[in-house]
Design a protein around this motif. Sequence first.
Motif, short mmCIF file in Angstrom:
data_model
loop_
_atom_site.label_atom_id
_atom_site.label_comp_id
_atom_site.label_asym_id
_atom_site.label_seq_id
_atom_site.Cartn_x
_atom_site.Cartn_y
_atom_site.Cartn_z
N TYR A 199 -4.91 6.38 2.39
CA TYR A 199 -4.34 7.14 1.28
C TYR A 199 -4.62 8.63 1.44
N TYR A 218 1.06 4.26 -2.86
CA TYR A 218 0.79 5.67 -2.57
C TYR A 218 1.75 6.59 -3.32
N GLN A 251 -1.75 11.52 1.90
CA GLN A 251 -1.67 12.67 0.99
C GLN A 251 -1.81 13.99 1.73
N ILE A 280 -5.14 3.74 -7.48
CA ILE A 280 -4.71 5.09 -7.13
C ILE A 280 -4.67 5.97 -8.37
N TYR A 297 -8.23 1.34 3.11
CA TYR A 297 -7.12 1.69 2.23
C TYR A 297 -7.26 3.12 1.71
N ASP A 298 -8.45 3.48 1.32
CA ASP A 298 -8.70 4.82 0.78
C ASP A 298 -8.54 5.89 1.85
N ALA A 310 0.84 -1.20 0.00
CA ALA A 310 0.00 0.00 0.00
C ALA A 310 0.87 1.25 0.00
#
Length: 176
Positions: free
Chosen positions: A160, A41, A164, A86, A156-157, A37
């Motif tokens: 992310y 990214y 970010q 992604i 997971y989202d 993961a």
Amino acid sequence: MHVKAKTMAFGGLLLALTVVFMSLGSIIETSTLFLLAAASYFVGIVVREFGLKTGGAFYLAAVMLGFITAPNKFYVLTFAAMGFYIWGIEAVWKWLEKRPMMQKRHTVFWISKYLIFNIVYIPIIIIFREMLFAQAASDALLIGVFAGGQIGLFIYDRAYDYVQLHVWGKIRGRVL
């Protein structure tokens, strides 16, 4: 095609980190999903910093280098699926940015996220059914795996988005 030196150097460093994370996922088995993961990214960072085309080239280079260097090729396929997700959601986000008058953009974005994920996830469950399960999998088990994947996507989202906004947001000013 003119490529700036800074873009090339930074992309190369992120590509090296991506391949290292993929390879470490094969070595440190307890942290495989975390490392894959984290590697995926970097695709989002390149897309946000340099655009979709550069991000797509970065993604393809990472997959090819992963197949050359990573000991476990199945983990490279997992990275490829995560990286594609992604890249896809970043493409949708850039598409929605060009349409500020569009109604319910947030809803369209979330539907797009789940659509992109399931375009990748459902064929994997069906095609690699024998590889994923030791015994014959019942339909109820497949439904459970499908539902678990949706929950996993949500986590997971969220991770992310956190990376970010908070992690890359703090590091970005020092690196670029």
